[in-house]
Structures are given as structure tokens and as C-alpha cells.
Write a protein that holds these residues in place. Structure first.
Motif, PDB file in Angstrom:
ATOM      1  N   ILE A   1      68.116 -34.946  42.292  1.00  0.00           N
ATOM      2  CA  ILE A   1      66.734 -34.441  41.844  1.00  0.00           C
ATOM      3  C   ILE A   1      66.567 -33.158  42.414  1.00  0.00           C
ATOM      4  N   ALA A   2      66.898 -32.946  43.578  1.00  0.00           N
ATOM      5  CA  ALA A   2      66.767 -31.565  44.656  1.00  0.00           C
ATOM      6  C   ALA A   2      67.441 -30.621  43.520  1.00  0.00           C
ATOM      7  N   LEU A   3      68.812 -30.889  43.382  1.00  0.00           N
ATOM      8  CA  LEU A   3      69.504 -29.951  42.514  1.00  0.00           C
ATOM      9  C   LEU A   3      68.938 -29.362  41.086  1.00  0.00           C
ATOM     10  N   CYS A   4      68.389 -30.649  40.645  1.00  0.00           N
ATOM     11  CA  CYS A   4      67.684 -30.515  39.159  1.00  0.00           C
ATOM     12  C   CYS A   4      66.353 -29.346  39.346  1.00  0.00           C
ATOM     13  N   ALA A   5      65.931 -29.691  40.302  1.00  0.00           N
ATOM     14  CA  ALA A   5      64.519 -28.745  40.609  1.00  0.00           C
ATOM     15  C   ALA A   5      65.234 -27.396  40.765  1.00  0.00           C
ATOM     16  N   THR A   6      66.227 -27.195  41.426  1.00  0.00           N
ATOM     17  CA  THR A   6      66.574 -25.835  41.792  1.00  0.00           C
ATOM     18  C   THR A   6      67.113 -25.162  40.523  1.00  0.00           C
ATOM     19  N   ILE A   7      67.850 -25.667  39.728  1.00  0.00           N
ATOM     20  CA  ILE A   7      68.474 -25.257  38.466  1.00  0.00           C
ATOM     21  C   ILE A   7      67.262 -25.188  37.398  1.00  0.00           C
ATOM     22  N   CYS A   8      66.272 -26.029  37.387  1.00  0.00           N
ATOM     23  CA  CYS A   8      65.143 -26.015  36.549  1.00  0.00           C
ATOM     24  C   CYS A   8      64.283 -24.878  36.816  1.00  0.00           C
ATOM     25  N   GLN A   9      64.087 -24.551  38.103  1.00  0.00           N
ATOM     26  CA  GLN A   9      63.230 -23.437  38.567  1.00  0.00           C
ATOM     27  C   GLN A   9      63.891 -22.087  38.062  1.00  0.00           C
ATOM     28  N   ALA A  10      65.321 -22.002  38.262  1.00  0.00           N
ATOM     29  CA  ALA A  10      66.106 -20.628  37.978  1.00  0.00           C
ATOM     30  C   ALA A  10      65.853 -20.653  36.402  1.00  0.00           C
ATOM     31  N   CYS A  11      66.233 -21.681  35.762  1.00  0.00           N
ATOM     32  CA  CYS A  11      66.093 -21.607  34.187  1.00  0.00           C
ATOM     33  C   CYS A  11      64.647 -21.200  33.664  1.00  0.00           C
ATOM     34  N   GLY A  12      63.696 -21.893  34.161  1.00  0.00           N
ATOM     35  CA  GLY A  12      62.226 -21.729  33.739  1.00  0.00           C
ATOM     36  C   GLY A  12      61.937 -20.091  34.018  1.00  0.00           C
ATOM     37  N   LYS A  13      62.211 -19.629  35.170  1.00  0.00           N
ATOM     38  CA  LYS A  13      61.894 -18.161  35.540  1.00  0.00           C
ATOM     39  C   LYS A  13      62.506 -17.349  34.509  1.00  0.00           C
ATOM     40  N   GLU A  14      63.809 -17.541  34.120  1.00  0.00           N
ATOM     41  CA  GLU A  14      64.765 -16.806  33.386  1.00  0.00           C
ATOM     42  C   GLU A  14      64.011 -16.633  31.996  1.00  0.00           C
ATOM     43  N   CYS A  15      63.792 -17.611  31.559  1.00  0.00           N
ATOM     44  CA  CYS A  15      62.943 -18.127  30.054  1.00  0.00           C
ATOM     45  C   CYS A  15      61.928 -17.380  29.918  1.00  0.00           C
ATOM     46  N   GLU A  16      60.944 -17.191  31.292  1.00  0.00           N
ATOM     47  CA  GLU A  16      59.659 -16.676  31.112  1.00  0.00           C
ATOM     48  C   GLU A  16      59.928 -15.362  30.912  1.00  0.00           C
ATOM     49  N   LYS A  17      60.781 -14.642  31.086  1.00  0.00           N
ATOM     50  CA  LYS A  17      61.172 -13.221  30.790  1.00  0.00           C
ATOM     51  C   LYS A  17      61.132 -12.621  29.400  1.00  0.00           C
ATOM     52  N   HIS A  18      61.540 -13.917  28.727  1.00  0.00           N
ATOM     53  CA  HIS A  18      61.605 -13.380  27.230  1.00  0.00           C
ATOM     54  C   HIS A  18      60.527 -14.024  26.428  1.00  0.00           C
ATOM     55  N   GLU A  19      60.004 -13.224  25.505  1.00  0.00           N
ATOM     56  CA  GLU A  19      58.926 -13.524  24.539  1.00  0.00           C
ATOM     57  C   GLU A  19      59.143 -14.404  23.391  1.00  0.00           C
ATOM     58  N   HIS A  20      60.356 -14.838  23.158  1.00  0.00           N
ATOM     59  CA  HIS A  20      60.639 -15.762  22.110  1.00  0.00           C
ATOM     60  C   HIS A  20      59.919 -17.190  22.345  1.00  0.00           C
ATOM     61  N   ASP A  21      59.480 -17.917  21.203  1.00  0.00           N
ATOM     62  CA  ASP A  21      58.496 -19.107  21.507  1.00  0.00           C
ATOM     63  C   ASP A  21      59.578 -19.918  22.034  1.00  0.00           C
ATOM     64  N   HIS A  22      60.786 -20.143  21.676  1.00  0.00           N
ATOM     65  CA  HIS A  22      61.767 -21.034  22.123  1.00  0.00           C
ATOM     66  C   HIS A  22      62.021 -20.817  23.638  1.00  0.00           C
ATOM     67  N   CYS A  23      61.989 -19.573  24.155  1.00  0.00           N
ATOM     68  CA  CYS A  23      62.118 -19.454  25.532  1.00  0.00           C
ATOM     69  C   CYS A  23      60.911 -19.784  26.274  1.00  0.00           C
ATOM     70  N   GLN A  24      59.673 -19.627  25.669  1.00  0.00           N
ATOM     71  CA  GLN A  24      58.425 -19.773  26.125  1.00  0.00           C
ATOM     72  C   GLN A  24      58.199 -21.359  26.587  1.00  0.00           C
ATOM     73  N   ARG A  25      58.488 -22.083  25.460  1.00  0.00           N
ATOM     74  CA  ARG A  25      58.820 -23.559  25.589  1.00  0.00           C
ATOM     75  C   ARG A  25      59.579 -24.044  26.679  1.00  0.00           C
ATOM     76  N   CYS A  26      60.734 -23.446  26.560  1.00  0.00           N
ATOM     77  CA  CYS A  26      61.799 -24.003  27.489  1.00  0.00           C
ATOM     78  C   CYS A  26      61.368 -23.560  28.898  1.00  0.00           C
ATOM     79  N   ALA A  27      60.680 -22.394  29.379  1.00  0.00           N
ATOM     80  CA  ALA A  27      60.272 -22.418  30.354  1.00  0.00           C
ATOM     81  C   ALA A  27      59.126 -22.953  31.004  1.00  0.00           C
ATOM     82  N   LYS A  28      58.173 -23.668  30.148  1.00  0.00           N
ATOM     83  CA  LYS A  28      57.230 -24.535  30.453  1.00  0.00           C
ATOM     84  C   LYS A  28      57.873 -25.840  31.018  1.00  0.00           C
ATOM     85  N   VAL A  29      58.595 -26.330  30.026  1.00  0.00           N
ATOM     86  CA  VAL A  29      59.166 -27.542  30.386  1.00  0.00           C
ATOM     87  C   VAL A  29      60.043 -27.577  31.683  1.00  0.00           C
ATOM     88  N   CYS A  30      60.805 -26.481  31.706  1.00  0.00           N
ATOM     89  CA  CYS A  30      61.833 -26.427  32.962  1.00  0.00           C
ATOM     90  C   CYS A  30      60.876 -26.224  34.268  1.00  0.00           C
TER      91      CYS A  30
END
Length: 107
Positions: free
Chosen positions: A67-96
């Protein structure tokens, strides 16, 4: 299994699905090279969420660590996806980021 672990496992499964969708959509973007880090993190996040979710449902002794590892990778993925304006990236960022927060609340 505890109710909170069920919620975490379900959120990880959702995160895996959304990351896979984002990964696939990123590969279809015009400037795939610009999406390389997003694609890499989508894949890693989906894989880790899938494994962690499965381990949790098996009541693994390593659930807390996963769970701790998942928190780390989800945070990293979410922050990266937030950088992109694509709808799929924004949805991914939110869930991550939701998944990361839920995992951190457990740990």
C-alpha cells in the motif's frame, strides 16, 4: 478483510484501469516522445496497483508495504499526468492522486 482494505483494493483496481487507458491514449498522441514519462509511469502504476490489489485480497502479510509503494507510484503518476492537458491524462491524474491519498490514509 477490513472495510478500508476493500476500498483501497477497489481504488487500486480503478487506478489500474485508468492508467491502462491513459497509457493506450498517450501512444496515439501526435507527439508520443513528449508523453514518454507519462507512458512509463502509467505502465508502472497500473502494474503495481494490479499486484497490490491482488495481494490485499489475499490478505498478504506485505499488504502494508505494498500500500505504501502504491501510494508512492500513484503520486508520481498523478503528478506527471497533471502536466498534460489531454482529457485522459487529467482523468488519470485525478484517480491516481485519489488512490495515493487513500493509501496514505491507511499507512
Amino acid at each position: 478483510m477490513q472495510e478500508q482494505l476493500v476500498k483501497i483494493s477497489e481504488k487500486m483496481f480503478e487506478c489500474q484501469r485508468v492508467c491502462n487507458e491513459c497509457f493506450d491514449a498517450c501512444l496515439k498522441e501526435d507527439h508520443v516522445q513528449m508523453m514518454a514519462e507519462c507512458i512509463r509511469l502509467d505502465r508502472e502504476c497500473a502494474d503495481i496497483c494490479a499486484f497490490a490489489s491482488t495481494a490485499i485480497t489475499r490478505e498478504s502479510a506485505l499488504s502494508t508495504d505494498l500500500i505504501a509503494l502504491c501510494a508512492t507510484i500513484c503520486q508520481a503518476c498523478g503528478k506527471e499526468c497533471e502536466k498534460h492537458e489531454h482529457d485522459h491524462c487529467q482523468r488519470c491524474a485525478k484517480v491516481c492522486l485519489e488512490c495515493a491519498e487513500l493509501c496514505r490514509s491507511y499507512a
